[in-house]
Design a protein around this motif. Structure first.
Motif, short mmCIF file in Angstrom:
data_model
loop_
_atom_site.label_atom_id
_atom_site.label_comp_id
_atom_site.label_asym_id
_atom_site.label_seq_id
_atom_site.Cartn_x
_atom_site.Cartn_y
_atom_site.Cartn_z
N GLY A 35 -16.77 3.94 16.40
CA GLY A 35 -17.65 3.15 16.38
C GLY A 35 -17.87 2.07 15.63
O GLY A 35 -17.00 1.36 14.36
N LYS A 36 -19.54 0.93 15.29
CA LYS A 36 -19.16 0.00 14.32
C LYS A 36 -19.68 0.69 12.39
O LYS A 36 -19.78 1.26 12.84
N ILE A 37 -19.16 -0.06 12.17
CA ILE A 37 -18.59 0.02 10.71
C ILE A 37 -20.00 0.06 9.60
O ILE A 37 -20.42 -1.66 10.41
N ASP A 38 -20.39 0.77 9.27
CA ASP A 38 -21.91 -0.45 8.34
C ASP A 38 -21.50 -0.56 6.95
O ASP A 38 -22.68 -1.46 6.44
N PHE A 39 -20.54 -0.28 6.36
CA PHE A 39 -19.91 -0.83 5.11
C PHE A 39 -18.72 -0.67 4.70
O PHE A 39 -17.30 -0.33 5.17
N ILE A 40 -18.36 -1.95 4.44
CA ILE A 40 -16.89 -2.24 3.78
C ILE A 40 -16.79 -1.63 2.44
O ILE A 40 -17.31 -3.46 1.91
N SER A 41 -15.72 -1.69 1.51
CA SER A 41 -15.83 -1.86 -0.13
C SER A 41 -15.08 -2.97 -0.58
O SER A 41 -14.59 -3.88 0.42
N ARG A 42 -15.15 -3.05 -1.46
CA ARG A 42 -15.05 -4.78 -2.80
C ARG A 42 -13.28 -3.56 -2.29
O ARG A 42 -13.21 -2.59 -2.53
N PRO A 43 -12.29 -4.43 -2.83
CA PRO A 43 -10.68 -4.39 -2.76
C PRO A 43 -10.97 -3.59 -3.96
O PRO A 43 -11.70 -3.49 -4.39
N LEU A 44 -10.25 -2.28 -4.42
CA LEU A 44 -10.33 -1.22 -4.90
C LEU A 44 -8.73 -0.77 -5.07
O LEU A 44 -7.65 -1.55 -4.12
N ASP A 45 -7.62 -0.79 -6.49
CA ASP A 45 -6.67 -0.86 -7.08
C ASP A 45 -5.84 0.25 -6.28
O ASP A 45 -6.94 1.33 -6.19
N PHE A 46 -4.77 0.13 -5.32
CA PHE A 46 -4.24 1.50 -5.72
C PHE A 46 -3.06 1.65 -5.69
O PHE A 46 -2.56 2.91 -6.71
N SER A 47 -2.53 0.84 -6.12
CA SER A 47 -0.79 0.93 -7.25
C SER A 47 -1.02 0.94 -8.38
O SER A 47 0.30 1.97 -8.41
N SER A 51 3.14 4.96 -7.14
CA SER A 51 4.55 4.47 -6.94
C SER A 51 5.09 4.62 -5.61
O SER A 51 6.63 4.14 -4.81
N TYR A 52 4.78 5.70 -4.78
CA TYR A 52 4.97 7.12 -3.71
C TYR A 52 5.41 5.26 -2.64
O TYR A 52 5.50 6.00 -1.56
N TYR A 53 4.25 5.31 -2.27
CA TYR A 53 4.40 4.43 -0.87
C TYR A 53 5.00 2.75 -1.03
O TYR A 53 4.95 1.98 0.17
N GLU A 54 4.90 2.65 -1.85
CA GLU A 54 5.45 1.07 -1.89
C GLU A 54 6.68 0.89 -1.96
O GLU A 54 6.99 -0.13 -0.97
N GLU A 55 7.47 1.37 -1.65
CA GLU A 55 8.78 1.25 -0.59
C GLU A 55 8.72 1.42 0.99
O GLU A 55 9.66 0.54 1.53
N GLU A 56 7.99 1.85 1.72
CA GLU A 56 7.13 1.86 2.99
C GLU A 56 6.09 0.72 2.74
O GLU A 56 6.89 -0.02 4.06
N MET A 57 5.37 1.13 1.37
CA MET A 57 4.32 -0.53 2.49
C MET A 57 4.84 -1.99 1.74
O MET A 57 3.51 -2.60 1.80
N GLY A 58 5.55 -1.89 0.19
CA GLY A 58 4.99 -3.00 -0.50
C GLY A 58 4.53 -2.70 -1.91
O GLY A 58 4.06 -1.61 -1.55
N LYS A 59 3.63 -3.93 -2.40
CA LYS A 59 3.24 -3.65 -3.92
C LYS A 59 2.48 -5.04 -3.70
O LYS A 59 3.65 -6.03 -3.98
N PRO A 60 1.21 -5.66 -4.13
CA PRO A 60 0.82 -3.72 -4.75
C PRO A 60 -0.47 -3.79 -3.87
O PRO A 60 -0.41 -4.21 -2.86
N LEU A 61 -0.29 -2.55 -3.79
CA LEU A 61 -1.08 -2.00 -2.40
C LEU A 61 -2.65 -1.95 -3.24
O LEU A 61 -3.47 -1.68 -4.98
N GLN A 62 -3.25 -2.21 -2.19
CA GLN A 62 -5.14 -2.38 -2.27
C GLN A 62 -5.84 -1.39 -1.61
O GLN A 62 -5.30 -1.08 -0.92
N SER A 63 -7.31 -0.91 -1.61
CA SER A 63 -7.59 0.04 -0.64
C SER A 63 -8.83 -0.74 -0.78
O SER A 63 -9.69 -1.60 -1.36
#
Length: 178
Positions: A35-47, A51-63
């Motif tokens: 269903g409809k999204i009613d809120f999307i946050s500002r970009p947040l740092d995750f890196s 560093s667990y996800y960097e090999e798979e997803m690259g970097k920098p990571l944001q959420s």
């Protein structure tokens, strides 16, 4: 007397490399499923947290933290997590995920996340999915536990989640009026 639980506010936390570039595709897919999204946050740092996800997803990571307009029954969380896991795989490239989706919900007193990993602080739901109370709402703010992931402990993440909690409380008031 046994009472039915109140409905909760579905939340997805999407993180990855280039998440701001890819967010449109993810939003379209998540809205189609939930269903409809009613809120999307500002970009947040995750890196800075792992560093667990960097090999798979690259970097920098944001959420980005997303909230859905329609409230769900809390028992739906395991099913939502299975769907978000499939969405991650559907978008993967050469077997590597381009983003991760943490499925959870906000209730007036807590922020709950689903996980496929067993841990002492998690309760088994079904189909290989566990739930954890990640943050507790106490004295006007979300509070972290010792086992809370580092990103969810930060003022930036808590501030965005508290905005969603405010939206949730408005939705609950609107439901009671109708």
């Amino acid at each position: 007397m046994i009472k039915s639980p109140e409905f909760v506010n579905l939340v997805c936390v999407v993180f990855g490399n280039d998440v701001n570039y890819r967010i449109k595709d993810v939003v379209d897919t998540l809205e189609y499923r939930f269903g409809k999204i009613d809120f999307i946050s500002r970009p947040l740092d995750f890196s800075e947290f792992t560093s667990y996800y960097e090999e798979e997803m690259g970097k920098p990571l944001q959420s980005r933290i997303l909230s859905f307009e329609i409230l769900i029954h809390p028992s739906e969380l395991a099913d939502v997590k299975l769907i978000t896991n499939q969405i991650e795989m559907d978008f993967s490239i050469n077997g590597k995920r381009v983003f991760n989706i943490d499925a959870g919900y906000i209730y007036h007193s807590q922020f709950v996340l689903a996980s496929t990993k067993s841990w002492g602080s998690r309760i088994y739901l079904k189909n290989g999915i566990y739930a954890e109370i990640t943050l507790l709402f106490l004295n006007g703010h979300f509070r972290a536990w010792e086992m809370t992931y580092p990103n969810y402990r930060t003022p930036e993440y808590i501030e965005e989640l508290e905005k969603i909690r405010t939206l949730y409380m408005e939705k609950k008031r609107d439901l009671k009026r109708s």
